[in-house]
Write a protein that holds these residues in place. Structure first.
Motif, mmCIF file in Angstrom:
data_model
loop_
_atom_site.group_PDB
_atom_site.id
_atom_site.type_symbol
_atom_site.label_atom_id
_atom_site.label_comp_id
_atom_site.label_asym_id
_atom_site.label_seq_id
_atom_site.Cartn_x
_atom_site.Cartn_y
_atom_site.Cartn_z
ATOM 1 N N TYR A 1 5.983 -5.298 3.833
ATOM 2 C CA TYR A 1 6.351 -3.888 3.976
ATOM 3 C C TYR A 1 5.571 -3.347 5.167
ATOM 4 N N LEU A 2 6.217 -2.584 6.031
ATOM 5 C CA LEU A 2 5.546 -2.040 7.208
ATOM 6 C C LEU A 2 5.309 -0.542 7.059
ATOM 7 N N LEU B 1 8.749 -8.791 14.781
ATOM 8 C CA LEU B 1 9.133 -8.835 13.374
ATOM 9 C C LEU B 1 10.458 -8.121 13.120
ATOM 10 N N GLU B 2 10.655 -6.978 13.774
ATOM 11 C CA GLU B 2 11.839 -6.156 13.543
ATOM 12 C C GLU B 2 12.453 -5.762 14.891
ATOM 13 N N PRO B 3 13.196 -6.677 15.516
ATOM 14 C CA PRO B 3 13.731 -6.415 16.864
ATOM 15 C C PRO B 3 14.754 -5.283 16.917
ATOM 16 N N PRO C 1 11.366 -3.321 4.050
ATOM 17 C CA PRO C 1 11.193 -1.868 4.047
ATOM 18 C C PRO C 1 10.204 -1.420 5.124
ATOM 19 N N ILE C 2 10.498 -0.241 5.695
ATOM 20 C CA ILE C 2 9.639 0.337 6.737
ATOM 21 C C ILE C 2 9.407 1.802 6.414
ATOM 22 N N TYR C 3 8.133 2.181 6.383
ATOM 23 C CA TYR C 3 7.755 3.569 6.153
ATOM 24 C C TYR C 3 7.323 4.171 7.473
ATOM 25 N N ASP C 4 8.116 5.106 7.983
ATOM 26 C CA ASP C 4 7.784 5.840 9.196
ATOM 27 C C ASP C 4 6.866 6.983 8.766
ATOM 28 N N THR C 5 5.560 6.840 8.995
ATOM 29 C CA THR C 5 4.596 7.812 8.465
ATOM 30 C C THR C 5 4.764 9.183 9.103
ATOM 31 N N ALA C 6 5.181 9.239 10.364
ATOM 32 C CA ALA C 6 5.404 10.533 11.019
ATOM 33 C C ALA C 6 6.736 11.140 10.603
ATOM 34 N N GLY C 7 7.759 10.317 10.450
ATOM 35 C CA GLY C 7 9.081 10.806 10.055
ATOM 36 C C GLY C 7 9.203 11.097 8.575
ATOM 37 N N ALA C 8 8.242 10.602 7.772
ATOM 38 C CA ALA C 8 8.189 10.873 6.329
ATOM 39 C C ALA C 8 9.423 10.359 5.592
ATOM 40 N N GLN D 1 15.927 8.123 15.525
ATOM 41 C CA GLN D 1 15.079 7.840 16.683
ATOM 42 C C GLN D 1 14.547 6.416 16.645
ATOM 43 N N ALA D 2 14.478 5.848 15.428
ATOM 44 C CA ALA D 2 13.880 4.521 15.259
ATOM 45 C C ALA D 2 14.889 3.391 15.314
ATOM 46 N N ILE D 3 16.155 3.671 14.941
ATOM 47 C CA ILE D 3 17.121 2.585 14.822
ATOM 48 C C ILE D 3 18.540 3.148 14.893
ATOM 49 N N ASP D 4 19.470 2.321 15.313
ATOM 50 C CA ASP D 4 20.885 2.679 15.279
ATOM 51 C C ASP D 4 21.368 2.484 13.841
ATOM 52 N N MET D 5 21.573 3.586 13.142
ATOM 53 C CA MET D 5 21.878 3.507 11.712
ATOM 54 C C MET D 5 23.365 3.518 11.407
#
Length: 418
Positions: A139-140, A177-179, A291-298, A337-341
């Motif tokens: 988990y990141l 790890l997550e390209p 799973p990825i937790y974006d700490t700033a994006g909450a 902002q982090a990924i093409d969803m």
């Protein structure tokens, strides 16, 4: 086999795991809920079974963050002022339990419960045929600014204290790890000894089906209250007039436990940390593997069978207050902002409720003053992670055995009196 009958109220992860553990001890178990297993709170979580979940929201750093949180503008935390006014006692105790001494006790207790639960999960995943749903690649916790990692010093110290395996990643290693991620994260903390699943609701259903195949009974009914019978037995009463009698009862109704216990004259100091999620359809080349937790994006984003699940932060309000999609909208904007969803896959967001007690620990044990009534609720954000450990502790206590870990930190007497 024992001829002692047990009614387990609640078919989320905690209730299903308790039913399985009691069944293993030889009890004759009936599982009851208004919906089928795994269709309420246990359905909509991020699917993470994480050693790092030992960190409660009310930790010593909360005091420094209060001025920002109370502005009620954060994506990570929103609250309804009227709810806090009506639950001042809970809020006061929640803050009091953020002090260092209680925090250390809580992290110790939660670490033992999580480690026990991971062992129990491993057995249940195999036995239920759901092992294919589990990932063990961690988990990141991702940080957009390198300096923000310093704000996690307390969590890192606690994880190190309990031997949680972590590694700090630089930007390039994150991309390796997550390209699919855009290069917006300068640092990440890789929580290595963490599992995740691709459909938590399906895992609960698989566990429930294992329970049924082993002779357990599952009934769907809207539960109303309990009535005492002769010999310290109980009758479970439904609102349509149906009833089930049992020698013992376990209340594992998650966020609905507070209202249910009120029918017995018992006040449970519980709040509801509501949260939302939405599934998205990213291009095949733009998915993530853990799973990825974006700490700033909450928000937390998790690859699921249904699509890429984006889960929002905490909304502190009434159990059945009208939905407010603001936090999820903010989470979606940050995640894009982090990924093409890709596009949303559902017309409306899912809404769930996380039951939180003032010290962020569940109640696991006997109800004071009410013989043969047992409790298993209040797991805040980690009921999916800690349900199997809860079941193992509860089954041992109900069978008159020493529990597999210290159960004292979870005793009902912390908040409930005879």
């Amino acid at each position: 086999m024992s001829n002692i009958s047990v009614a387990v109220l609640g078919a989320g992860m905690v209730g299903v795991a308790a039913a399985l553990a009691l069944q293993k001890k030889g009890f004759q178990v009936t599982l009851l809920d208004r919906r089928a297993p795994g269709e309420e709170t246990s359905y909509g979580n991020a699917g993470v079974i994480a050693r790092s979940s030992l960190m409660p929201f009310n930790n010593p750093s909360l005091f420094g963050n209060l001025p920002t949180l109370l502005k009620n503008q954060s994506a990570s935390f929103r609250y309804r002022p009227q709810f806090l006014l009506h639950n001042v006692g809970w809020a006061t105790k929640f803050l009091a339990n953020a002090r260092a001494s209680v925090f250390r006790e809580t992290t110790t207790a939660l670490d033992s419960l999580i480690r026990l639960s991971m062992s129990e999960h491993a057995q249940l995943l195999r036995a239920s045929g759901a092992a294919h749903r589990m990932r063990d690649n961690g988990y990141l916790m991702a940080y957009r600014q390198a300096a923000a990692l310093g704000g996690a010093a307390l969590a890192r110290e606690r994880m190190a204290h309990f031997g949680v395996s972590t590694e700090v990643l630089e930007r390039d290693h994150i991309r390796q790890l997550e390209p699919a991620l855009n290069p917006i994260f300068e640092r990440a903390l890789w929580i290595k000894d963490t599992w995740s699943v691709d459909n938590p609701g399906a895992v609960v259903k698989a566990y429930a089906e294992l329970f049924r195949k082993q002779g357990g009974q599952i009934l769907q009914a809207r539960l109303k209250t309990l009535e005492p019978l002769a010999g310290s037995r109980w009758r479970v009463v439904g609102d349509a007039g149906g009833a089930v009698e049992a020698d013992r009862v376990v209340v594992a109704l998650g966020p609905w436990s507070r209202n249910f216990m009120a029918t017995l004259g018992v006040h449970v100091p519980m709040a509801y940390e509501r949260g939302y999620h939405m599934h998205f359809a990213p291009p095949a080349a733009c998915n993530i593997s853990r799973p990825i937790y974006d700490t700033a994006g909450a928000y937390v984003m998790t690859p699921m069978e249904q699509g890429l699940r984006v889960s929002s932060g905490v909304e502190l309000t009434d159990l059945d207050a009208p939905p407010n999609p603001l936090q999820l909208d903010l989470a979606e904007a940050a995640a894009r902002q982090a990924i093409d969803m890709g596009e949303r896959l559902e017309p409306t967001p899912w809404l769930g409720r996380r039951p939180t007690l003032p010290d962020s620990r569940p109640i696991i044990g006997a109800m004071p003053g009410k013989r043969n009534l047992w409790l298993a609720f209040g797991h805040q954000h980690i009921g999916f992670s800690t349900g199997p450990g809860t079941g193992a502790i509860l089954a041992a206590l109900m069978n008159g055995e020493a529990p597999p870990v210290d159960a004292a930190p979870f005793r009902a007497e912390r908040f409930l009196k005879a």
